[in-house]
Design a protein around this motif. Sequence first.
Motif, PDB file in Angstrom:
ATOM      1  N   LEU A 169      65.509  55.946  35.864  1.00 47.25           N
ATOM      2  CA  LEU A 169      65.594  55.279  34.562  1.00 47.25           C
ATOM      3  C   LEU A 169      66.494  56.035  33.596  1.00 47.25           C
ATOM      4  N   ASN A 170      66.498  57.369  33.717  1.00 51.07           N
ATOM      5  CA  ASN A 170      67.285  58.195  32.801  1.00 51.07           C
ATOM      6  C   ASN A 170      68.698  58.473  33.313  1.00 51.07           C
ATOM      7  N   SER A 171      69.044  57.921  34.473  1.00 49.07           N
ATOM      8  CA  SER A 171      70.379  58.137  35.033  1.00 49.07           C
ATOM      9  C   SER A 171      71.383  57.191  34.370  1.00 49.07           C
ATOM     10  N   ASP A 172      72.627  57.268  34.808  1.00 48.08           N
ATOM     11  CA  ASP A 172      73.674  56.425  34.228  1.00 48.08           C
ATOM     12  C   ASP A 172      73.845  55.111  34.986  1.00 48.08           C
ATOM     13  N   ARG A 173      72.831  54.714  35.745  1.00 44.00           N
ATOM     14  CA  ARG A 173      72.920  53.496  36.547  1.00 44.00           C
ATOM     15  C   ARG A 173      72.608  52.238  35.738  1.00 44.00           C
ATOM     16  N   GLY A 174      72.144  52.415  34.502  1.00 43.72           N
ATOM     17  CA  GLY A 174      71.860  51.269  33.646  1.00 43.72           C
ATOM     18  C   GLY A 174      70.641  50.457  34.049  1.00 43.72           C
ATOM     19  N   VAL A 175      69.658  51.112  34.674  1.00 40.83           N
ATOM     20  CA  VAL A 175      68.460  50.414  35.147  1.00 40.83           C
ATOM     21  C   VAL A 175      67.601  49.960  33.964  1.00 40.83           C
ATOM     22  N   SER A 176      67.297  48.662  33.938  1.00 44.71           N
ATOM     23  CA  SER A 176      66.476  48.092  32.866  1.00 44.71           C
ATOM     24  C   SER A 176      64.991  48.297  33.150  1.00 44.71           C
ATOM     25  N   SER A 177      64.590  48.084  34.418  1.00 42.64           N
ATOM     26  CA  SER A 177      63.188  48.191  34.812  1.00 42.64           C
ATOM     27  C   SER A 177      63.094  48.610  36.270  1.00 42.64           C
ATOM     28  N   ILE A 178      61.961  49.200  36.609  1.00 46.14           N
ATOM     29  CA  ILE A 178      61.645  49.469  38.013  1.00 46.14           C
ATOM     30  C   ILE A 178      60.518  48.528  38.409  1.00 46.14           C
ATOM     31  N   ALA A 179      60.748  47.741  39.455  1.00 45.80           N
ATOM     32  CA  ALA A 179      59.754  46.778  39.922  1.00 45.80           C
ATOM     33  C   ALA A 179      58.964  47.366  41.081  1.00 45.80           C
ATOM     34  N   THR A 180      57.644  47.374  40.953  1.00 40.95           N
ATOM     35  CA  THR A 180      56.772  47.808  42.037  1.00 40.95           C
ATOM     36  C   THR A 180      56.065  46.586  42.620  1.00 40.95           C
ATOM     37  N   ALA A 181      55.532  46.734  43.833  1.00 41.13           N
ATOM     38  CA  ALA A 181      55.042  45.575  44.582  1.00 41.13           C
ATOM     39  C   ALA A 181      53.529  45.395  44.508  1.00 41.13           C
TER      40      ALA A 181
END
Length: 329
Positions: free
Chosen positions: A113-125
């Motif tokens: 989340l804190n990287s420069d990948r621009g991740v908005s959310s992490i989805a878990t199952a």
Amino acid sequence: MHPIVQKVEKYIQTNQLIKSGDTICLAVSGGADSVALLNIFLELKDKLSLKLLVCHFDHKQRKESGEDKKFVEDIAENRGVPFIFGSLEAKNKNNLSEEILRNYRYKFFEKILNSDRGVSSIATAHNMNDLAETLLMRLIRGSGTKGLSGILPRRNFFIRPLLSLQRKEIEQYLLDIKVTYKTDQSNLDNQFLRNKIRNLILPDLQKINPKIIQSLAKTADSLTKDYNLINSILECSIPRLIDQQTDQKIVISRKKFIAKSKNLKTHLLLSLFSKISPAKDISSIHLINSIKLIEKGEGCKTLPLPHSLRLTLKNDKIYLLNENINKEK
């Protein structure tokens, strides 16, 4: 579009879990639930204008974990989705509790989340069965309203788009689309409470009520709404109680505290303790004993609590202390 995908899309929209253009990182272990999560999002990707990543965390607790990593990496590569890998960095990797492993896993997620990948959310199952199992597990352990409230569709940057699905629906979906997944054999070991609930207790309850999964999910949802109401009351009450607050200490007015209603006092104390510690093992008995000490209010008295927490009564003030942080400092 498969009916299961439509169901998940509706759940996403109802709970406003994502928006067009989001970059979603899918946490994929290789099991049925997470493999279904990946395939469902691949079907929704263009319609919802999403960018997808796959992440996999190796807890290094099983000899097959390397095979799981290869399995997930191959799926991601075959589907053209970038793959991010992390593994347990603890020096001693043996006999770690579920809570400790979870903390390492979420630290990995936070790095993404804190990287420069621009991740908005992490989805878990997480699915509806997980919600039911968690409710029963916490009920057995004597949790209060907060503990019994459900697994939320969203918590900060983490989303759970599959909470509307039962595990049997997920497995049928994978069968329909002819997609394979890995089976974690440790899930069959009934010495663990969650596995015992999943493999023994819930099947027995289903003989009494075939819709027990849905019933427990509705109960968890109702308790969540109740806790949210309580929490809104706490947010108004707590600032008026606190005289002093640091990372390791909270000082509150005893006079103001004992004026609160009996039912609110336990919620107030638990919420206050959680400001200086996770307070996961603070039970109702600990809270009741703390309140008895506060209400008695004679002289200087101290009550030790789990996780190096301590409650001290002195000069008509209540001191909540985290002695662990004091030692570190």
